[in-house]
Write a protein that holds these residues in place. Structure first.
Motif, short mmCIF file in Angstrom:
data_model
loop_
_atom_site.label_atom_id
_atom_site.label_comp_id
_atom_site.label_asym_id
_atom_site.label_seq_id
_atom_site.Cartn_x
_atom_site.Cartn_y
_atom_site.Cartn_z
N PHE A 66 0.80 -1.22 0.00
CA PHE A 66 0.00 0.00 0.00
C PHE A 66 0.84 1.28 0.00
CE2 PHE A 66 -3.38 -2.89 1.41
CZ PHE A 66 -4.37 -2.51 0.51
N LEU A 67 2.03 1.28 0.57
CA LEU A 67 2.83 2.50 0.54
C LEU A 67 3.17 2.92 -0.89
CD1 LEU A 67 5.19 2.08 3.62
CD2 LEU A 67 3.27 3.67 3.34
N PRO A 68 3.69 2.03 -1.75
CA PRO A 68 3.92 2.45 -3.14
C PRO A 68 2.64 2.72 -3.92
CG PRO A 68 4.44 0.12 -2.89
CD PRO A 68 4.25 0.68 -1.51
N VAL A 69 1.58 1.97 -3.62
CA VAL A 69 0.32 2.18 -4.34
C VAL A 69 -0.28 3.55 -4.00
CG1 VAL A 69 -2.09 1.41 -4.51
CG2 VAL A 69 -0.23 -0.25 -4.69
N VAL A 70 -0.30 3.90 -2.72
CA VAL A 70 -0.80 5.22 -2.32
C VAL A 70 0.13 6.31 -2.84
CG1 VAL A 70 -1.30 6.73 -0.37
CG2 VAL A 70 -2.07 4.35 -0.32
N GLY A 71 1.45 6.06 -2.84
CA GLY A 71 2.38 7.03 -3.42
C GLY A 71 2.11 7.26 -4.89
N TRP A 72 1.84 6.17 -5.63
CA TRP A 72 1.49 6.27 -7.05
C TRP A 72 0.20 7.07 -7.22
CZ3 TRP A 72 2.99 5.13 -11.98
CH2 TRP A 72 2.00 4.95 -12.95
N LEU A 73 -0.79 6.78 -6.39
CA LEU A 73 -2.07 7.50 -6.43
C LEU A 73 -1.85 9.00 -6.25
CD1 LEU A 73 -5.20 6.36 -4.41
CD2 LEU A 73 -4.44 8.72 -4.32
N LEU A 74 -1.06 9.36 -5.25
CA LEU A 74 -0.80 10.78 -4.99
C LEU A 74 -0.04 11.43 -6.13
CD1 LEU A 74 0.19 10.55 -1.21
CD2 LEU A 74 -1.94 11.46 -2.16
N LEU A 75 0.88 10.69 -6.75
CA LEU A 75 1.65 11.22 -7.87
C LEU A 75 0.74 11.52 -9.05
CD1 LEU A 75 4.50 11.85 -9.01
CD2 LEU A 75 4.59 9.48 -9.81
N HIS A 115 -8.19 -3.19 0.96
CA HIS A 115 -7.89 -2.50 -0.30
C HIS A 115 -8.83 -1.34 -0.54
CE1 HIS A 115 -7.92 -2.19 -4.80
NE2 HIS A 115 -6.63 -2.22 -4.60
N ALA A 116 -10.14 -1.62 -0.60
CA ALA A 116 -11.11 -0.56 -0.86
C ALA A 116 -11.15 0.44 0.29
CB ALA A 116 -12.50 -1.17 -1.07
N LEU A 117 -10.99 -0.06 1.51
CA LEU A 117 -11.06 0.82 2.67
C LEU A 117 -9.98 1.90 2.61
CD1 LEU A 117 -11.49 -1.92 5.42
CD2 LEU A 117 -13.27 -0.76 4.13
N ILE A 118 -8.76 1.49 2.28
CA ILE A 118 -7.64 2.44 2.26
C ILE A 118 -7.73 3.36 1.04
CG2 ILE A 118 -5.14 2.65 1.98
CD1 ILE A 118 -4.86 0.11 3.68
N LEU A 119 -7.84 2.77 -0.16
CA LEU A 119 -7.76 3.58 -1.38
C LEU A 119 -8.97 4.50 -1.54
CD1 LEU A 119 -6.18 1.14 -3.98
CD2 LEU A 119 -5.08 2.70 -2.38
N LEU A 120 -10.17 3.97 -1.32
CA LEU A 120 -11.35 4.82 -1.48
C LEU A 120 -11.39 5.93 -0.44
CD1 LEU A 120 -14.19 2.28 -2.40
CD2 LEU A 120 -12.98 3.86 -3.91
N SER A 121 -10.92 5.65 0.76
CA SER A 121 -10.90 6.70 1.79
C SER A 121 -9.93 7.81 1.40
CB SER A 121 -10.50 6.10 3.15
OG SER A 121 -11.45 5.15 3.56
N VAL A 122 -8.71 7.45 0.97
CA VAL A 122 -7.73 8.46 0.56
C VAL A 122 -8.26 9.26 -0.62
CG1 VAL A 122 -5.43 8.81 -0.43
CG2 VAL A 122 -5.75 7.18 1.44
N LEU A 123 -8.81 8.57 -1.62
CA LEU A 123 -9.32 9.25 -2.81
C LEU A 123 -10.48 10.19 -2.48
CD1 LEU A 123 -9.11 6.15 -5.11
CD2 LEU A 123 -8.07 8.35 -5.68
N THR A 124 -11.34 9.75 -1.58
CA THR A 124 -12.48 10.58 -1.20
C THR A 124 -12.02 11.86 -0.51
OG1 THR A 124 -13.95 8.67 -0.99
CG2 THR A 124 -14.60 10.68 0.17
#
Length: 333
Positions: free
Chosen positions: A71-80, A144-153
C-alpha cells in the motif's frame, strides 16, 4: 492461464455483455436508469460491503509488513497521479481548478490505481500460488477498498471544497476549507461505513447473525451490479473518441504500478518469494469497477473510466505472463 481462470474471465465479460444488451434494448430506462443503478451501488450496496468487511476483519492477524510493502507504493502512485493531473489542469498552478473539474484528478488517479482484487485477484492468486498465496491476497483485499477509497475521497473533497470557495469569491480560508472537507468526507457513503465498521470492530462487538446475513446479501450485489453498469456505460458511450489515451492509462496500471511495487517491496521491504509475487500480481490487476462508480459519483470521466476498465481487463492476459517471467528472476513461484 488455466482453463478455470479463462472461464472466469469469460463469465466476467458475459455479465458486462448483459449490461450492454440491457442498455441497447432500453431495458435499463436510459441515462436516468443508469444513474439510479449507480446511486444504488454507491449509496447502499458498497457501504454495506465496506461496513461488514471492516467490522469483521481480524486486525491483529493482518500481515502488516506485506500490507505496507503493497500500500505505501500504491498510495504514493495514487498521490503522484493526482498531483500530476492537478498541475496539468491548473497549468502548473497558475489557474484555479473549476468546481466542474475539481474531482477529475482523483477520478483519473483511481482509474490507474484501483485494481480488481476480488473478481480477478482472488481466483488468480489461488490458481497461481495456492492456498498460501490466497491467504495473502485476502489480507490485501480486506483493506484494499477501505484504504484507497478513503484516501481518494478525502482528496476529491479537498479539491471540491477549495474550488467551490474560489469560484464563489469567498477566497479559500484554510479553516473553512478544512471544515467543509471534514464534513463532506465523514458524511460520505465510503468513509462513514468504514469508520462505523472500525468503531464496531475496536469495541469488540459481533454482528448479529441476521444483520450479518443482510449485509452479506447487500455486499454480494456489488460485483454483478458494477459489471452490468460497465456494459451499460459501454453501450451508452462506447470506448470514447480518446480510447488510445485510455489504452495508455490502462497500460500504466498494468505495467508501471506493478514495477513500482516490485521495487518498493523487494528493495524497500525486503520481500522475496511468495509474498513478493503476491503483491506484484495484486498491483498488476486490471482496473476495478469501483473506478466507474467513483466517476459516476462525481460526474466526471465516466467514459474514460469505462474504457480503462475494459481495456485493462483485455490486456491483463498479456500482463500476467510478463510479470510471472520477471518474478522468476527473483526466485518467486
Amino acid at each position: 492461464m488455466t482453463w478455470d481462470l479463462f472461464f472466469r474471465l469469460v463469465a466476467l465479460f458475459g455479465v458486462i455483455a448483459l449490461g450492454w444488451v440491457g442498455a441497447r434494448r432500453r431495458l435499463l430506462a436510459g441515462p436516468d436508469g443508469l444513474r439510479a443503478l449507480g446511486n444504488a451501488a454507491f449509496l447502499l450496496f458498497v457501504p454495506a460491503l465496506l461496513f461488514r468487511t471492516m467490522a469483521r476483519v481480524d486486525l491483529a492477524a493482518l500481515p502488516w509488513r506485506l500490507l505496507a510493502a503493497f500500500f505505501l507504493p500504491v498510495v504514493g502512485w495514487l498521490l503522484l497521479v493526482w498531483l500530476w493531473e492537478r498541475r496539468r489542469l491548473t497549468h502548473g498552478g497558475t489557474m484555479p481548478l473549476t468546481p466542474a473539474l475539481a474531482p477529475q484528478p482523483t477520478t483519473r488517479a483511481i482509474s490507474v490505481t484501483f485494481g480488481n482484487g476480488v473478481q480477478m485477484g482472488l481466483p488468480f492468486s489461488a490458481a497461481l500460488f495456492g492456498e498460501a498465496g490466497l491467504r495473502l491476497q485476502v489480507a490485501i483485499v480486506s483493506v484494499h477498498a477501505l484504504i484507497l477509497l478513503s484516501v481518494l475521497t478525502v482528496l476529491a473533497e479537498i479539491d471540491i471544497a477549495r474550488a467551490s470557495a474560489q469560484h464563489s469569491g469567498r477566497g479559500h480560508s484554510l479553516l473553512a476549507t478544512l471544515a467543509t472537507t471534514v464534513r463532506q468526507t465523514v458524511i460520505h457513503p465510503v468513509v462513514l461505513p468504514v469508520l462505523l465498521g472500525l468503531a464496531w470492530n475496536l469495541a469488540g462487538l459481533k454482528l448479529p447473525p441476521q444483520a450479518d446475513e443482510t449485509l452479506q446479501m447487500l455486499g454480494q450485489a456489488v460485483v454483478p451490479l458494477c459489471l452490468v453498469l460497465i456494459g451499460a456505460s459501454l453501450a451508452q458511450h462506447g470506448l470514447g473518441p480518446r480510447w488510445q489515451a485510455a489504452l495508455g492509462l490502462a497500460l500504466l496500471k498494468l505495467f508501471a504500478l506493478p514495477a513500482l511495487v516490485l521495487v518498493a517491496a523487494h528493495w524497500g521491504a525486503g520481500l522475496d518469494g511468495l509474498p513478493l509475487a503476491v503483491v506484484v500480481i495484486a498491483a498488476a490487476m486490471p482496473t476495478g469497477s469501483n473506478a466507474l462508480l467513483f466517476a459516476q459519483r462525481y460526474h466526471v470521466l465516466e467514459v474514460e473510466a469505462t474504457a480503462i476498465i475494459v481495456l485493462s481487463t483485455l490486456c491483463f492476459a498479456a500482463a500476467v505472463p510478463f510479470w510471472l517471467w520477471v518474478l522468476g528472476w527473483f526466485g518467486s513461484p
